[in-house]
Design a protein around this motif. Structure first.
Motif, PDB file in Angstrom:
ATOM      1  N   ARG A  62      42.029   8.993 -35.485  1.00 34.99           N
ATOM      2  CA  ARG A  62      41.202  10.332 -35.825  1.00 34.99           C
ATOM      3  C   ARG A  62      40.559  10.211 -37.194  1.00 34.99           C
ATOM      4  O   ARG A  62      39.492   9.364 -38.030  1.00 34.99           O
ATOM      5  CB  ARG A  62      40.753  11.669 -35.802  1.00 34.99           C
ATOM      6  N   VAL A  63      41.346  10.068 -38.377  1.00 36.93           N
ATOM      7  CA  VAL A  63      41.336   9.285 -39.604  1.00 36.93           C
ATOM      8  C   VAL A  63      40.679   7.807 -39.831  1.00 36.93           C
ATOM      9  O   VAL A  63      40.318   7.932 -40.177  1.00 36.93           O
ATOM     10  CB  VAL A  63      42.593   9.820 -40.988  1.00 36.93           C
ATOM     11  N   GLN A  64      41.641   7.641 -38.921  1.00 36.64           N
ATOM     12  CA  GLN A  64      41.029   5.719 -39.130  1.00 36.64           C
ATOM     13  C   GLN A  64      39.653   5.283 -38.692  1.00 36.64           C
ATOM     14  O   GLN A  64      39.231   4.492 -39.579  1.00 36.64           O
ATOM     15  CB  GLN A  64      41.967   4.977 -37.802  1.00 36.64           C
ATOM     16  N   ARG A  65      39.472   6.538 -38.093  1.00 41.90           N
ATOM     17  CA  ARG A  65      37.763   5.922 -37.563  1.00 41.90           C
ATOM     18  C   ARG A  65      37.166   6.418 -38.196  1.00 41.90           C
ATOM     19  O   ARG A  65      36.476   5.633 -38.729  1.00 41.90           O
ATOM     20  CB  ARG A  65      37.852   7.055 -35.389  1.00 41.90           C
ATOM     21  N   PHE A  66      37.337   7.236 -39.009  1.00 41.26           N
ATOM     22  CA  PHE A  66      36.805   7.909 -39.890  1.00 41.26           C
ATOM     23  C   PHE A  66      36.342   7.399 -41.240  1.00 41.26           C
ATOM     24  O   PHE A  66      35.548   7.143 -41.877  1.00 41.26           O
ATOM     25  CB  PHE A  66      37.533   9.554 -40.375  1.00 41.26           C
ATOM     26  N   SER A  67      37.574   7.064 -41.651  1.00 42.51           N
ATOM     27  CA  SER A  67      37.462   5.909 -43.002  1.00 42.51           C
ATOM     28  C   SER A  67      36.985   4.749 -42.831  1.00 42.51           C
ATOM     29  O   SER A  67      35.646   3.791 -43.303  1.00 42.51           O
ATOM     30  CB  SER A  67      39.114   5.642 -43.143  1.00 42.51           C
ATOM     31  N   ALA A  68      36.837   4.058 -41.091  1.00 40.79           N
ATOM     32  CA  ALA A  68      35.920   2.990 -40.712  1.00 40.79           C
ATOM     33  C   ALA A  68      34.227   3.696 -40.764  1.00 40.79           C
ATOM     34  O   ALA A  68      33.865   2.914 -41.317  1.00 40.79           O
ATOM     35  CB  ALA A  68      36.312   2.631 -39.770  1.00 40.79           C
ATOM     36  N   ILE A  69      33.949   4.471 -39.979  1.00 39.20           N
ATOM     37  CA  ILE A  69      32.746   5.044 -40.509  1.00 39.20           C
ATOM     38  C   ILE A  69      32.307   4.782 -41.782  1.00 39.20           C
ATOM     39  O   ILE A  69      31.674   4.695 -41.988  1.00 39.20           O
ATOM     40  CB  ILE A  69      32.661   6.686 -39.486  1.00 39.20           C
ATOM     41  N   CYS A  70      32.362   5.202 -42.161  1.00 40.52           N
ATOM     42  CA  CYS A  70      32.799   5.553 -44.446  1.00 40.52           C
ATOM     43  C   CYS A  70      32.959   4.290 -44.815  1.00 40.52           C
ATOM     44  O   CYS A  70      31.584   4.288 -45.453  1.00 40.52           O
ATOM     45  CB  CYS A  70      34.340   5.991 -44.922  1.00 40.52           C
ATOM     46  N   LEU A  75      28.690   0.216 -46.930  1.00 36.51           N
ATOM     47  CA  LEU A  75      27.872  -1.131 -47.150  1.00 36.51           C
ATOM     48  C   LEU A  75      26.937  -0.761 -46.554  1.00 36.51           C
ATOM     49  O   LEU A  75      25.632  -1.307 -47.794  1.00 36.51           O
ATOM     50  CB  LEU A  75      28.779  -1.421 -45.814  1.00 36.51           C
ATOM     51  N   VAL A  76      26.332  -0.220 -45.978  1.00 35.16           N
ATOM     52  CA  VAL A  76      24.974  -0.416 -46.310  1.00 35.16           C
ATOM     53  C   VAL A  76      24.187   0.503 -47.639  1.00 35.16           C
ATOM     54  O   VAL A  76      23.024   0.526 -47.444  1.00 35.16           O
ATOM     55  CB  VAL A  76      24.448   1.341 -44.873  1.00 35.16           C
ATOM     56  N   ALA A  77      24.577   2.137 -47.733  1.00 34.17           N
ATOM     57  CA  ALA A  77      24.850   2.397 -48.728  1.00 34.17           C
ATOM     58  C   ALA A  77      24.134   1.260 -49.804  1.00 34.17           C
ATOM     59  O   ALA A  77      23.083   1.519 -50.877  1.00 34.17           O
ATOM     60  CB  ALA A  77      25.181   3.459 -49.416  1.00 34.17           C
ATOM     61  N   TRP A  78      25.206   0.692 -49.968  1.00 32.47           N
ATOM     62  CA  TRP A  78      25.111   0.107 -51.485  1.00 32.47           C
ATOM     63  C   TRP A  78      24.222  -1.817 -50.674  1.00 32.47           C
ATOM     64  O   TRP A  78      23.561  -1.347 -52.213  1.00 32.47           O
ATOM     65  CB  TRP A  78      26.579  -0.739 -51.403  1.00 32.47           C
ATOM     66  N   ILE A  79      23.343  -1.922 -49.383  1.00 35.30           N
ATOM     67  CA  ILE A  79      22.714  -2.691 -49.568  1.00 35.30           C
ATOM     68  C   ILE A  79      21.288  -1.958 -50.047  1.00 35.30           C
ATOM     69  O   ILE A  79      20.229  -2.484 -50.627  1.00 35.30           O
ATOM     70  CB  ILE A  79      22.618  -2.939 -47.965  1.00 35.30           C
ATOM     71  N   THR A  80      21.128  -0.778 -49.275  1.00 34.70           N
ATOM     72  CA  THR A  80      19.701   0.085 -49.700  1.00 34.70           C
ATOM     73  C   THR A  80      19.672   0.326 -50.999  1.00 34.70           C
ATOM     74  O   THR A  80      18.247   0.076 -51.564  1.00 34.70           O
ATOM     75  CB  THR A  80      19.948   1.289 -49.392  1.00 34.70           C
ATOM     76  N   TRP A  81      20.749   0.225 -52.048  1.00 32.63           N
ATOM     77  CA  TRP A  81      20.451   0.208 -53.761  1.00 32.63           C
ATOM     78  C   TRP A  81      20.080  -1.410 -53.495  1.00 32.63           C
ATOM     79  O   TRP A  81      19.111  -1.097 -54.217  1.00 32.63           O
ATOM     80  CB  TRP A  81      21.757   0.501 -53.668  1.00 32.63           C
ATOM     81  N   LYS A  82      20.565  -1.882 -53.574  1.00 34.55           N
ATOM     82  CA  LYS A  82      20.217  -3.257 -53.987  1.00 34.55           C
ATOM     83  C   LYS A  82      19.485  -3.406 -54.150  1.00 34.55           C
ATOM     84  O   LYS A  82      18.487  -4.511 -53.951  1.00 34.55           O
ATOM     85  CB  LYS A  82      21.137  -4.348 -53.264  1.00 34.55           C
TER      86      LYS A  82
END
Lengths: 397, 289
Positions: A62-70, A75-82
């Motif tokens: 569960r935690v593994q999946r969660f961190s993958a989503i995070c 990454l998406v946040a970083w790209i939109t910021w950029k």
């Protein structure tokens, strides 16, 4: 018979015999056929692999999946910021920097030009300020939409004897009943500032009131469509404007002439000092000094020189105005109610109230109702139709 | 890299030298009444067509009318001359019911403080093409007596209209000034240029003078009545826009120009102390000689 081949080799020697060692056979059954992870030839060291396997087994799925989503979200946040917010933030920072720097050579030190028959500034009679149940109603560019104005006043519950109406200029032209609007405003005892359309009409009348020697011009028949002269002395092609200007009665013109470029409303609780002007004002410049042409026409200010203009290429004047007011001591701050910029529409900020919501083109007519406590309420009605499509306006913008 | 640059310079120099060696010949004979092509006519030939003449081509001498020139006047005399000259001019046009408005550097001076720019050598006004024709037919070569309000100054001016006013495009560039209002005492003048819709078919609503300054009808009209040097004068409707188009934004913000500094309190252009000192020294030197 023993004979040589054509190249002289004895016939008994085969080609295969020429290969020195014919041991090319590799068996897949032998161990050496397969690759081995030696000490210095592997992708992930088995020790590490084992460790990773061990830890991943300890972390729940569960935690593994969660961190993958995070990770993906990050990454998406970083790209939109950029590509989006970053440049926007930089632009905003740059704008604030430009608004805060006083240019070495800045607009606004010249003597204000003086014009004949133009009132630069008036102060509203104190008796009109909101008190008790007395309200102030400020309405954006009416442009001859008399029915809409009447409807809006009804919606507001306008009480002639109690409330006071202020119009932000351009009450005439483009729409169906300019004369009616002037008469209504006059009847209601309203205040109005001079807009660019009032300005043009009044100037056009002033021009035709002059004596003109032997030349065709303002005094000729305004219904004439074609010019007999190759060149015209006066407002060539402005017959429509002249005809329109002459359609007003003397009394109506007299009332329009009394409209100042700037109307000082006075102090209102919660809002502070309020002024009304048709287009805008240049910050950090006394009202007495403001250039009347710009007061009736500006939309933006070039921050490099602080020169205002009608163009839309620079910083919107109201943005700069709000920014500059916040830097002043509270007592010196000034709030401006204005019209003119229908494209920007209803535009309410802390220190600027933009009230032109494009009624004449089928938009809305806006009223700002201010009560004795300084509380502001926006009332709008939908306008009937785009009047400018039905009949060509006498003048654009 | 460097060799390449030298080579290019050498080659272009070679090519250019052939131009110098082959002067342009003027084979085409000019027909009577034909427009003069500026490329064909030589400078001397063009000069023959010029109506207004100045004692010299430089910045200082170019602002006197050759017929009345007796020598360069002092800054003080120029200021005094221009002050009365523009007042007389505006009064004459007003009395006659003729339209005129201030333009170029004179308009810029008005924008700053309703006065002329103290360093301006000449003054500029504009009229419509129709007014220009009217002036040519009714007032050409007329002389006008002027007495100042207090009666202390008496002057005389000549209104001189260029016979080339029929030509509304630049032509050979020798007659771009349409008329002059000349002070007959010293030859200083006001340049009067006419604006016409030169291409009413393809560019309606665009007014042009012979020097290709272009204006839109909506920038010029309706005119505004204002005060210039203490008398009523007219300026174009969108005066700010016209000034920025001609002189760029800096003309409305720069407060130091031509040895003058804008005094924000007095709202006047004043000579800088350095310039005053320089002029004093120069005067002393001349006095010693």
């Amino acid at each position: 018979m023993y004979h040589n081949n054509f190249d002289g080799r004895p016939e008994s020697l085969r080609l295969i015999d020429l290969i020195p060692d014919n041991n090319v056979y590799a068996s897949d059954e032998e161990d050496s056929f397969y690759r081995h992870d030696d000490d210095d030839d592997y992708i992930i060291h088995p020790k590490w692999r084992a460790l990773a396997q061990q830890t991943s087994q300890k972390i729940p799925r569960r935690v593994q999946r969660f961190s993958a989503i995070c990770l993906v979200l990050l990454l998406v946040a970083w790209i939109t910021w950029k590509i989006h917010y970053g440049p926007q933030y930089a632009e905003r920072k740059q704008l604030i920097m430009e608004m805060d720097t006083v240019p070495e050579a800045a607009y606004g030190t010249s003597l204000r030009p003086v014009f004949k028959d133009m009132i630069h500034m008036k102060t509203l009679d104190e008796k009109h300020l909101p008190k008790g149940d007395k309200r102030l109603v400020i309405v954006g560019d009416v442009h001859g939409c008399k029915e809409e104005l009447e409807q809006l006043l009804q919606e507001v519950g306008f009480d002639e004897k109690n409330d006071h109406l202020i119009l932000t200029g351009d009450i005439i032209a483009k729409g169906p009943d300019s004369k009616g609007v002037v008469s209504l405003a006059e009847k209601l005892g309203a205040s109005c500032v001079r807009g660019n359309h009032e300005d043009k009409v009044l100037l056009s009348l002033q021009e035709s009131s002059h004596r003109h020697a032997g030349l065709q011009g303002p005094d000729e028949d305004p219904d004439r469509e074609t010019d007999f002269l190759e060149e015209q002395s006066f407002s060539h092609g402005d017959y429509k404007l002249r005809k329109f200007a002459k359609s007003f009665s003397k009394k109506q013109i007299g009332w329009l002439k009394e409209c100042p470029v700037i109307l000082r409303v006075g102090h209102i609780p919660d809002i502070g000092d309020l002024v009304v002007v048709h287009a805008g004002l240049v910050p950090d410049m006394p009202l007495e000094q403001q250039d009347p042409f710009q007061c009736m026409n500006m939309r933006t200010i070039d921050l490099k020189t602080r020169i205002p203009s009608e163009s839309r290429d620079h910083t919107h004047w109201e943005k700069f105005w709000n920014h500059q007011q916040k830097k002043l001591p509270k007592k010196e701050r000034l709030t401006v109610a204005y019209g003119h910029d229908a494209k920007r529409g209803l535009n309410i900020n802390k220190y600027t109230f933009g009230l032109d919501s494009n009624c004449v083109r089928g938009g809305k007519l806006t009223a700002m109702v201010i009560d004795a406590a300084g509380k502001q309420k926006i009332v709008q009605i939908k306008c009937k139709t785009n009047y400018t499509e039905k009949e060509l306006p006498p003048e654009d913008s | 890299m460097r060799f390449g640059a030298y080579a290019t310079a050498f080659i272009s120099a070679c090519m250019f030298s052939s131009c110098i060696a082959t002067p342009v010949t003027n084979d085409g004979k000019l027909e009577l009444g034909a427009r003069i092509d500026p490329k064909v006519a030589s400078r001397q030939e063009r000069q023959k067509n010029k109506y207004f003449h100045e004692p010299g081509g430089n910045l200082e001498l170019g602002h006197y009318d050759a017929r009345y020139f007796h020598g360069i006047v002092s800054d003080e005399e120029r200021t005094d001359t221009q002050f009365h000259m523009i007042r007389a001019y505006l009064q004459f046009f007003r009395d006659q019911g003729l339209d005129t408005w201030i333009a170029h550097g004179t308009l810029l001076g008005w924008w700053w403080n309703g006065k002329r720019l103290p360093w301006d050598f000449d003054m500029d006004t504009q009229v419509s093409g129709a007014t220009l024709q009217y002036l040519g037919e009714n007032h050409n070569q007329s002389r006008h007596k002027y007495t100042s309000e207090d009666g202390s100054v008496k002057r005389e001016y000549l209104l001189d209209v260029n016979p080339w006013i029929w030509e509304r495009t630049r032509g050979d560039g020798m007659n771009i000034i349409d008329a002059r209002w000349v002070d007959v005492r010293n030859g200083l003048f006001i340049d009067i240029t006419g604006l016409s819709e030169t291409h009413p078919d393809t560019k309606p609503g665009v007014w042009s003078c012979k020097n290709y300054h272009r204006y839109k009808t909506s920038e010029l009209f309706p005119m505004r009545e204002t005060i210039f040097e203490g008398v009523l004068a007219k300026v174009p409707y969108a005066y700010d826009k016209i000034l920025i188009d001609e002189y760029k934004e800096k003309a409305l913000v720069v407060t130091e120009f031509e040895n003058h500094k804008w005094d924000m309190e007095k709202k006047e252009w004043l000579k800088t102390p350095e310039q005053i000192e320089k002029e004093r020294k120069k005067a002393e030197e001349q006095g010693q000689r």
